[in-house]
Design an enzyme around this catalytic site. Structure first.
Site, PDB file in Angstrom:
ATOM      1  N   ARG A  59      -4.108   0.964   5.502  1.00 29.46           N
ATOM      2  CA  ARG A  59      -4.008   2.356   5.290  1.00 29.46           C
ATOM      3  C   ARG A  59      -2.885   2.494   4.529  1.00 29.46           C
ATOM      4  O   ARG A  59      -2.742   3.426   3.252  1.00 29.46           O
ATOM      5  CB  ARG A  59      -3.702   3.117   6.665  1.00 29.46           C
ATOM      6  CG  ARG A  59      -5.670   3.558   7.207  1.00 29.46           C
ATOM      7  CD  ARG A  59      -5.502   3.566   8.673  1.00 29.46           C
ATOM      8  NE  ARG A  59      -4.986   2.063   9.124  1.00 29.46           N
ATOM      9  CZ  ARG A  59      -6.276   1.142   9.159  1.00 29.46           C
ATOM     10  NH1 ARG A  59      -7.305   1.445   8.959  1.00 29.46           N
ATOM     11  NH2 ARG A  59      -5.754  -0.058   9.622  1.00 29.46           N
ATOM     12  N   THR A  60      -1.647   2.204   5.228  1.00 33.28           N
ATOM     13  CA  THR A  60      -0.405   2.908   4.476  1.00 33.28           C
ATOM     14  C   THR A  60      -0.201   2.421   2.915  1.00 33.28           C
ATOM     15  O   THR A  60      -0.004   2.959   2.251  1.00 33.28           O
ATOM     16  CB  THR A  60       0.853   2.332   5.422  1.00 33.28           C
ATOM     17  OG1 THR A  60       0.523   2.710   6.964  1.00 33.28           O
ATOM     18  CG2 THR A  60       2.171   2.804   5.007  1.00 33.28           C
ATOM     19  N   LYS A  89      11.080 -18.118  -1.260  1.00 28.02           N
ATOM     20  CA  LYS A  89      12.301 -19.045  -1.481  1.00 28.02           C
ATOM     21  C   LYS A  89      13.447 -18.691  -0.678  1.00 28.02           C
ATOM     22  O   LYS A  89      14.616 -19.245  -0.988  1.00 28.02           O
ATOM     23  CB  LYS A  89      12.545 -18.885  -3.078  1.00 28.02           C
ATOM     24  CG  LYS A  89      11.458 -19.310  -3.912  1.00 28.02           C
ATOM     25  CD  LYS A  89      11.712 -19.011  -5.309  1.00 28.02           C
ATOM     26  CE  LYS A  89      10.354 -18.783  -6.235  1.00 28.02           C
ATOM     27  NZ  LYS A  89      10.667 -18.260  -7.464  1.00 28.02           N
ATOM     28  N   ARG A 110       7.523  -1.653   4.090  1.00 25.11           N
ATOM     29  CA  ARG A 110       7.033  -2.155   5.477  1.00 25.11           C
ATOM     30  C   ARG A 110       7.573  -3.358   5.845  1.00 25.11           C
ATOM     31  O   ARG A 110       7.879  -4.234   4.988  1.00 25.11           O
ATOM     32  CB  ARG A 110       5.511  -2.242   5.378  1.00 25.11           C
ATOM     33  CG  ARG A 110       5.203  -2.646   6.991  1.00 25.11           C
ATOM     34  CD  ARG A 110       3.960  -2.460   7.446  1.00 25.11           C
ATOM     35  NE  ARG A 110       3.508  -0.917   7.632  1.00 25.11           N
ATOM     36  CZ  ARG A 110       2.413  -0.809   8.215  1.00 25.11           C
ATOM     37  NH1 ARG A 110       1.314  -1.654   8.435  1.00 25.11           N
ATOM     38  NH2 ARG A 110       2.039   0.587   8.268  1.00 25.11           N
ATOM     39  N   HIS A 138       7.564   5.081  12.074  1.00 24.89           N
ATOM     40  CA  HIS A 138       6.753   4.968  10.983  1.00 24.89           C
ATOM     41  C   HIS A 138       6.470   6.409  10.472  1.00 24.89           C
ATOM     42  O   HIS A 138       5.415   7.090  10.762  1.00 24.89           O
ATOM     43  CB  HIS A 138       5.513   4.408  11.577  1.00 24.89           C
ATOM     44  CG  HIS A 138       4.200   4.160  10.635  1.00 24.89           C
ATOM     45  ND1 HIS A 138       4.242   4.461   9.055  1.00 24.89           N
ATOM     46  CD2 HIS A 138       3.311   3.647  10.565  1.00 24.89           C
ATOM     47  CE1 HIS A 138       3.322   3.951   8.494  1.00 24.89           C
ATOM     48  NE2 HIS A 138       2.597   3.296   9.366  1.00 24.89           N
TER      49      HIS A 138
HETATM   50  N1   CP Z   1      -1.562   3.511  10.433  1.00 29.46           N
HETATM   51  C1   CP Z   1      -1.252   2.262   9.845  1.00 29.46           C
HETATM   52  O1   CP Z   1       0.038   2.067   9.711  1.00 29.46           O
HETATM   53  O2   CP Z   1      -2.294   1.414   9.554  1.00 29.46           O
HETATM   54  P1   CP Z   1      -1.861   0.117   8.448  1.00 29.46           P
HETATM   55  O3   CP Z   1      -1.003  -0.742   9.433  1.00 29.46           O
HETATM   56  O4   CP Z   1      -3.273  -0.388   8.044  1.00 29.46           O
HETATM   57  O5   CP Z   1      -1.102   0.559   7.406  1.00 29.46           O
END
Ligand code: CP
Length: 371
Positions: A59-60, A89, A110, A138
């Site tokens: 999603r993100t 590396k 992320r 998040h």
């Molecule tokens: N909600 C969320 O962060 O989903 P993903 O890990 O798929 O990005």
């Protein structure tokens, strides 16, 4: 409308860097984009977003990419650094960020380690957006959740909110609680096992705001004792456990199914950041109160708004780290980015506790001990 509500956004590490008024502006912009997408389709022509995903995501990652493409911009990046970047590396986060931020107008990061987004921002030449840092925060999921609640209930205040599952490791829960506690008269019902309770550093903002909250261990009790407006289900975060046995001891303790939904308040919305594993039975998807797929869709619009509010401004020169630089203190959190990227300046924030000063690592927010 666009020019009226733009704010000078910079890095987004923690939503609480910004005011509730700024979040509300962004929610209004996202709602306008959803209603009038054509107005915004050329807003980012010539701009590039870099996605650096050290942890898996559907999603993100894809909603950010889709958001940028729908605004007319382009995207570059990696989703598996061990196979398609020089992280394989041995390149550190500083060098990767320094280089990628020179190619882009915004970097979306992320990472598996807590505090990584702030660490990247220290060395970036363009704004960094935190797309999830370990079990810490998040913020863009929280913007998604706020948009869902605002659009579906009309308000972000006066809500009774149940949060269920892995409250210890669930970064979406941490960011959401921090955000909703800034709106008036929200009440929190925290449903988890003893082992997966909300960490102290997230309970602190609740206490500081005087928010009413309850810790309980049963979904049925939550439905019986509290008139929930929303239930936020979460996955047990298998990747955050030391070993599979510890994970199994916590898995499948809370499963929302149609039987339980019969006992739930009639208008209680069900949200989930997704992915789900087993904590919501598939049969619940047909219940009109189940909003998690719609929620994922709102995520694209709020990320469009965030990109617009981030990308059209020069990075301002204010310092990224604002704590005390202290070489005599060390973060005790083994999942903190400062443990892996040892060149990072050690920066701490001080809070006055009952038994003296307490220092918190500025990156991951864990309390620390002297060395
Ligand atoms: N909600 C969320 O962060 O989903 P993903 O890990 O798929 O990005």
């Amino acid at each position: 409308m666009m020019n009226e509500i733009y704010e000078n956004y910079n890095h987004l590490i923690d939503l609480n860097q910004y005011s509730v008024e700024q979040w509300d502006d962004m929610l209004r912009l996202a709602a306008d984009i959803k209603r009038n997408p054509r107005i915004y389709e050329n807003s980012c022509i010539g701009k590039i977003m870099g996605t650096m995903f050290y942890e898996p995501s559907t999603r993100t990652q894809m909603s950010f990419q889709s958001a940028m493409l729908r605004l007319g911009g382009g995207t570059i990046g990696f989703v598996n650094p061990q196979t398609n970047s020089s992280v394989a590396k041995g390149e550190n986060l500083k060098d990767t960020t320094k280089v990628v931020s020179g190619y882009c107008d915004v970097v979306v990061l992320r990472h598996n380690l807590e505090g990584a987004a702030l660490a990247a921002a220290v060395n970036a030449d363009c704004p960094v957006i935190n797309a999830g840092d370990g079990g810490h925060l998040h913020p863009t999921q929280t913007l998604t959740d706020l948009m869902t609640l605002k659009e579906e209930t009309g308000s972000l205040s006066g809500l009774t909110v149940g949060l269920c599952g892995d409250l210890k490791n669930g970064r979406t829960v941490h960011s959401l609680i921090k955000a909703l506690s800034c709106y008036k008269n929200n009440k929190f019902v925290l449903i988890s096992t003893e082992s997966l309770r909300l960490p102290d550093y997230i309970q602190e903002p609740l206490k500081a705001k005087g928010a009413e909250y309850y810790e309980i261990s049963s979904l049925e009790d939550a439905f019986e004792e509290h008139a929930l407006d929303m239930l936020y289900m979460t996955r047990i975060q298998r990747e955050r456990f030391e070993n599979v046995w510890e994970y199994r001891s916590q898995a499948d303790k809370f499963i929302l199914d149609t039987e339980k939904m019969k006992k739930a308040p009639e208008k209680m919305l069900v949200l989930h950041p997704l992915p789900r594993v087993n904590e919501i039975a598939i049969e619940v998807d047909d219940d009109p109160r189940a909003l998690y797929f719609k929620q994922a869709n709102y995520g694209m619009y709020i990320r469009m708004a965030l990109i617009l509010q981030t990308i059209n401004y020069e990075l301002n020169n204010s310092p990224v780290l604002i704590g005390e630089l202290r070489d005599d203190l060390e973060c005790r959190n083994m999942k903190c980015i400062t443990r892996a990227e040892t060149y990072l300046p050690k920066s701490f924030k001080k809070s006055v506790g009952e038994s003296g000063d307490i220092y918190f690592c500025e990156y991951c927010e864990e309390s620390v001990v002297g060395i």
